[in-house]
Scaffold this motif. Structure first.
Motif, PDB file in Angstrom:
ATOM      1  N   GLU A   1      32.840  59.193  21.768  1.00 13.34           N
ATOM      2  CA  GLU A   1      33.649  58.271  20.970  1.00 13.34           C
ATOM      3  C   GLU A   1      34.756  57.653  21.829  1.00 13.34           C
ATOM      4  OE1 GLU A   1      32.611  61.391  20.360  1.00 13.34           O
ATOM      5  OE2 GLU A   1      33.351  61.998  18.394  1.00 13.34           O
TER       6      GLU A   1
ATOM      7  N   MET B   1      33.372  55.081  24.207  1.00 14.10           N
ATOM      8  CA  MET B   1      33.073  53.819  23.536  1.00 14.10           C
ATOM      9  C   MET B   1      34.361  53.033  23.277  1.00 14.10           C
ATOM     10  SD  MET B   1      30.657  51.883  22.404  1.00 14.10           S
ATOM     11  CE  MET B   1      29.198  52.894  22.154  1.00 14.10           C
ATOM     12  N   LYS B   2      35.378  53.710  22.801  1.00 16.16           N
ATOM     13  CA  LYS B   2      36.647  53.031  22.513  1.00 16.16           C
ATOM     14  C   LYS B   2      37.260  52.448  23.796  1.00 16.16           C
ATOM     15  CE  LYS B   2      37.896  55.787  18.455  1.00 16.16           C
ATOM     16  NZ  LYS B   2      38.790  56.851  17.931  1.00 16.16           N
TER      17      LYS B   2
ATOM     18  N   LEU C   1      35.898  50.985  26.086  1.00 16.91           N
ATOM     19  CA  LEU C   1      35.301  49.693  26.458  1.00 16.91           C
ATOM     20  C   LEU C   1      36.039  48.519  25.826  1.00 16.91           C
ATOM     21  CD1 LEU C   1      31.491  50.558  26.322  1.00 16.91           C
ATOM     22  CD2 LEU C   1      32.984  50.401  28.326  1.00 16.91           C
ATOM     23  N   LYS C   2      36.966  48.798  24.913  1.00 16.99           N
ATOM     24  CA  LYS C   2      37.758  47.705  24.346  1.00 16.99           C
ATOM     25  C   LYS C   2      38.741  47.137  25.368  1.00 16.99           C
ATOM     26  CE  LYS C   2      38.594  50.137  20.468  1.00 16.99           C
ATOM     27  NZ  LYS C   2      39.152  50.491  19.136  1.00 16.99           N
TER      28      LYS C   2
ATOM     29  N   TRP D   1      35.657  45.068  32.004  1.00 18.03           N
ATOM     30  CA  TRP D   1      34.542  44.112  31.975  1.00 18.03           C
ATOM     31  C   TRP D   1      34.686  43.090  33.104  1.00 18.03           C
ATOM     32  CZ3 TRP D   1      30.698  44.158  28.085  1.00 18.03           C
ATOM     33  CH2 TRP D   1      30.908  45.102  27.068  1.00 18.03           C
TER      34      TRP D   1
ATOM     35  N   GLU E   1      13.344  54.418  15.061  1.00 17.41           N
ATOM     36  CA  GLU E   1      14.626  53.731  15.061  1.00 17.41           C
ATOM     37  C   GLU E   1      15.720  54.580  14.435  1.00 17.41           C
ATOM     38  OE1 GLU E   1      15.597  50.910  16.403  1.00 17.41           O
ATOM     39  OE2 GLU E   1      13.639  50.616  17.309  1.00 17.41           O
ATOM     40  N   GLY E   2      15.408  55.843  14.198  1.00 16.31           N
ATOM     41  CA  GLY E   2      16.437  56.734  13.695  1.00 16.31           C
ATOM     42  C   GLY E   2      16.488  56.838  12.186  1.00 16.31           C
TER      43      GLY E   2
ATOM     44  N   LEU F   1      27.225  44.662  23.989  1.00 22.76           N
ATOM     45  CA  LEU F   1      26.972  46.075  23.691  1.00 22.76           C
ATOM     46  C   LEU F   1      25.782  46.226  22.744  1.00 22.76           C
ATOM     47  CD1 LEU F   1      30.622  47.424  23.247  1.00 22.76           C
ATOM     48  CD2 LEU F   1      29.023  47.978  25.088  1.00 22.76           C
TER      49      LEU F   1
ATOM     50  N   VAL G   1      23.886  54.927  25.947  1.00 23.85           N
ATOM     51  CA  VAL G   1      23.982  54.379  24.590  1.00 23.85           C
ATOM     52  C   VAL G   1      22.740  53.552  24.265  1.00 23.85           C
ATOM     53  CG1 VAL G   1      25.257  52.736  23.138  1.00 23.85           C
ATOM     54  CG2 VAL G   1      26.501  54.401  24.520  1.00 23.85           C
TER      55      VAL G   1
ATOM     56  N   GLN H   1      21.364  54.046  15.261  1.00 21.22           N
ATOM     57  CA  GLN H   1      22.403  54.937  15.784  1.00 21.22           C
ATOM     58  C   GLN H   1      23.287  54.198  16.782  1.00 21.22           C
ATOM     59  OE1 GLN H   1      20.666  58.567  17.246  1.00 21.22           O
ATOM     60  NE2 GLN H   1      19.446  58.860  15.399  1.00 21.22           N
TER      61      GLN H   1
ATOM     62  N   MET I   1      27.363  53.534  16.367  1.00 20.28           N
ATOM     63  CA  MET I   1      28.364  53.934  17.363  1.00 20.28           C
ATOM     64  C   MET I   1      29.227  52.747  17.788  1.00 20.28           C
ATOM     65  SD  MET I   1      28.422  57.119  18.118  1.00 20.28           S
ATOM     66  CE  MET I   1      29.353  57.057  19.646  1.00 20.28           C
ATOM     67  N   ILE I   2      28.569  51.631  18.064  1.00 27.12           N
ATOM     68  CA  ILE I   2      29.297  50.465  18.570  1.00 27.12           C
ATOM     69  C   ILE I   2      30.210  49.895  17.487  1.00 27.12           C
ATOM     70  CG2 ILE I   2      29.015  48.091  19.379  1.00 27.12           C
ATOM     71  CD1 ILE I   2      26.354  49.101  20.703  1.00 27.12           C
TER      72      ILE I   2
ATOM     73  N   ARG J   1      31.417  51.353  14.880  1.00 28.46           N
ATOM     74  CA  ARG J   1      32.470  52.271  14.456  1.00 28.46           C
ATOM     75  C   ARG J   1      33.560  52.436  15.506  1.00 28.46           C
ATOM     76  NH1 ARG J   1      31.744  58.579  12.720  1.00 28.46           N
ATOM     77  NH2 ARG J   1      31.684  58.172  10.497  1.00 28.46           N
ATOM     78  N   TYR J   2      33.160  52.633  16.740  1.00 25.24           N
ATOM     79  CA  TYR J   2      34.142  53.006  17.756  1.00 25.24           C
ATOM     80  C   TYR J   2      34.557  51.846  18.659  1.00 25.24           C
ATOM     81  CZ  TYR J   2      33.000  57.650  16.199  1.00 25.24           C
ATOM     82  OH  TYR J   2      32.816  58.755  15.412  1.00 25.24           O
ATOM     83  N   TYR J   3      33.729  50.819  18.758  1.00 22.93           N
ATOM     84  CA  TYR J   3      34.150  49.655  19.543  1.00 22.93           C
ATOM     85  C   TYR J   3      34.701  48.562  18.629  1.00 22.93           C
ATOM     86  CZ  TYR J   3      34.255  45.612  22.509  1.00 22.93           C
ATOM     87  OH  TYR J   3      34.694  44.505  23.174  1.00 22.93           O
TER      88      TYR J   3
ATOM     89  N   ASP K   1      35.618  48.885  15.506  1.00 23.50           N
ATOM     90  CA  ASP K   1      36.594  49.399  14.543  1.00 23.50           C
ATOM     91  C   ASP K   1      36.247  49.057  13.096  1.00 23.50           C
ATOM     92  OD1 ASP K   1      38.234  50.633  16.441  1.00 23.50           O
ATOM     93  OD2 ASP K   1      39.317  48.758  16.833  1.00 23.50           O
TER      94      ASP K   1
END
Lengths: 401, 165
Positions: free
Chosen positions: A4, A7-8, A10-11, A16, A360-361, B27, B108, B115, B119-120, B122-124, B126
């Motif tokens: 988590e 991922m955060k 990457l903001k 980049w 696909e989950g 992403l 990822v 999934q 993830m993207i 939710r956490y990227y 927001d």
């Protein structure tokens, strides 16, 4: 660092090498989705991706022997196949009748719509099977509720998508919907990020049949004209067709009471879970229309969810198990299993099978039929114990009725 | 026909939000050039009604529009990510500056679409779980379940490459 946090992180723009979108002459114009009765994104995905998990016929005891409670196995959530003959038998419960015999052509033909728009019209490939519940996720309560109410969903678009003509309608047997203006154009801001400009939302009640839908074209004036043409086609079609009576529950349909907590709890390893009612997601579209439809069409469904006991205390997301009760929904079992799934033997139920998991989950579900009704219970990863505990608790509750 | 840059709203939106939207689209799609098209398409769509939309809502609309288009794109492409992506991650994902980010992004990308998107978003991006549920057309609980599974898989992969000990 957790996934988590990665991922955060990457903001941060500094991480980049590209930080802007280059202007481009002649860029792609907006391709609008219809603002109404679009199959949800998951629905559309499921049309393409849903797969029936083919399992061998096993009984509950065999299944538990293969997957003892709490024992994680590395891959599939479905029971392992055993070499026995397939034993799926049809439930014999028909899906509710739809207006126009379930034929969108009876509402409007491609040539009629081509004449109305002036451009070639076709059925979008991704939506050709949109009305078949079999192709949607098992827990798509909204899709089930629509179909259970006898809804017929039809979509058309310009064969050349750049021309931006889109028509999406849902036709119901006359169910109680609050009166709406026949036509609302250019005012819809849907909740899915599309503006709704040039869209017309159409509502029409004719000869015991309700039409709800949307029209989009390159201009608001064209959308208004197309809405008028659509209503004329609908009026003509309903004049020629016998109205279909809305499906009504009979005494063999489970009395749900809309109370998740009353039907359960279930207990696994001495731990009791309390279920509560889950929200029904219906994807994008004008909220006011869908909320009314959901309220009108989900009265025979119950969608419940519970957190499992604390298995991984360090996770922000505790596992959940969910079940849905579809009053009169046994026909869904036939649709899901007709492509080759095999049965499980679950005491207390007439039919049972595992379906749903895909690459696909998508989550797998245990489908259970008793009489005319359907119970679907989610499979939690590789541990079948919670699923069967819920099923058994439900069967016990029904026996006591 | 409207063209890129012909509308002041487009330019303003792209100036304000283009970078973040591009990153979101990359992403989700894993492809810079398609991501650019997706962002441009979304901006043109939202710009046409911008004057009627609350300024604070514009970025949220744009994120939804980009997400919807990106997921449509992936489903149309029917790409099935594979483990081989890991081997080529460093060379292919040059839009990320740090090798560690590129490796994480490669992991990822192995996740199933739902999934990965969870993830993207939710956490990227927001997005809250209710919004993600609407975008993906599932229940809030399914979003939580997908996030749980995704995080577990990511941890497994991180263990495999020695990031977690």
């Amino acid at each position: 660092m957790t996934p988590e946090e990665r991922m955060k992180r990457l903001k941060d723009f500094d991480r980049w090498t590209v930080t802007s979108v280059p202007p481009r002459e002649g860029a792609v114009r907006a391709r609008r989705l219809p603002a109404f009765v679009i199959p949800t994104i998951a629905g559309v995905a499921s049309v393409a991706l849903a797969a029936i998990v083919i399992v061998g016929a096993v009984n509950l005891r065999e299944y538990r022997a293969l997957h003892p409670a709490g024992t994680a196995t590395p891959t599939s959530s479905a029971p392992s196949p055993t070499a026995t003959e397939p034993v799926i038998t049809p439930t014999g419960v028909d899906a509710p009748a739809q207006p126009f015999g379930g034929s969108c052509d009876s509402l409007a033909t491609l040539s009629e719509l081509t004449d109305a728009t002036g451009v070639p019209i076709s059925v979008p490939e991704s939506e050709a099977d949109a009305d078949g519940l079999i192709s949607t996720t098992v827990n798509a309560t909204w899709m089930f509720a629509k179909r259970q109410a006898g809804a017929l969903s039809c979509s058309w678009s310009s064969s050349d998508q750049n021309l931006q003509y889109r028509i999406s309608v849902t036709v119901f047997p006359a169910i109680a919907l609050a009166s709406r203006a026949d036509e609302t154009c250019g005012e819809v801001i849907s909740n899915d990020g599309y503006s709704g400009e040039n869209d017309c939302v159409v509502s029409r009640l004719s000869n015991g049949t309700q039409l709800l839908g949307s029209v989009h074209s390159p201009s608001l004036a064209e959308s208004k004209d197309l809405s008028t043409d659509l209503i004329a086609l609908f009026d003509s079609a309903t004049d020629d067709a016998e109205p279909v009576a809305a499906a009504t529950p009979d005494s063999s349909v489970w009395a749900l009471g809309n109370d998740c907590a009353a039907d359960q709890p279930a207990t696994v390893d001495g731990v009791e879970w309390t279920f509560s009612q889950a929200e029904i997601g219906y994807g994008g579209g004008p909220d006011e229309v869908f909320q009314e439809l959901v309220g009108s069409t989900t009265k025979d469904t119950l969608y419940c969810v519970a957190d499992l006991p604390d298995r991984r205390a360090d996770d922000a997301d505790t596992p959940v198990i969910q079940y849905a009760v579809y009053g009169g929904g046994a026909w869904v079992f036939d649709e899901y299993t007709r492509n080759g799934a095999s049965a499980l033997d679950v005491p207390g139920f007439d039919h049972a099978a595992v379906v749903g998991a895909d690459d696909e989950g998508a989550q797998g579900f245990l489908l259970l039929v008793r009489g005319k009704n359907l119970l679907s219970v989610s499979l939690f990863d590789t541990d079948p114990a919670p699923t069967f505990a819920v099923s058994e608790a439900f069967a016990d509750a029904l026996d006591e009725q | 026909m409207a063209t890129w840059g012909a509308d002041a709203n487009n330019t303003r939106l792209i100036t304000q939000h283009g970078g973040a939207l591009l990153h979101l689209a990359i992403l989700l799609t894993g492809n810079r050039h398609d991501a650019e098209d997706i962002v441009q398409d979304a901006v043109i769509s939202v710009a046409s009604s911008w004057s009627r939309t609350r300024p604070r809502a514009v970025f949220a609309y744009l994120k939804r529009a980009v997400t919807n288009r990106a997921i449509d794109y992936l489903r149309a492409r029917k790409e099935i990510p594979s483990d081989s992506i890991l081997e080529t991650a460093v060379e292919e994902f040059g839009f990320l500056r740090h090798e560690e980010d590129r490796q994480f992004f490669a992991i990822v990308n192995i996740l199933p679409l739902r999934q990965r998107a969870t993830m993207i978003l939710r956490y990227y991006a927001d997005m809250d779980d209710r919004t993600i549920a609407d975008v993906l057309g599932c229940s809030v609980e399914t979003v939580r379940s997908q996030a749980h599974r995704a995080i577990a898989k990511l941890r497994d992969h991180e263990d495999a490459i020695g990031w977690r000990s």
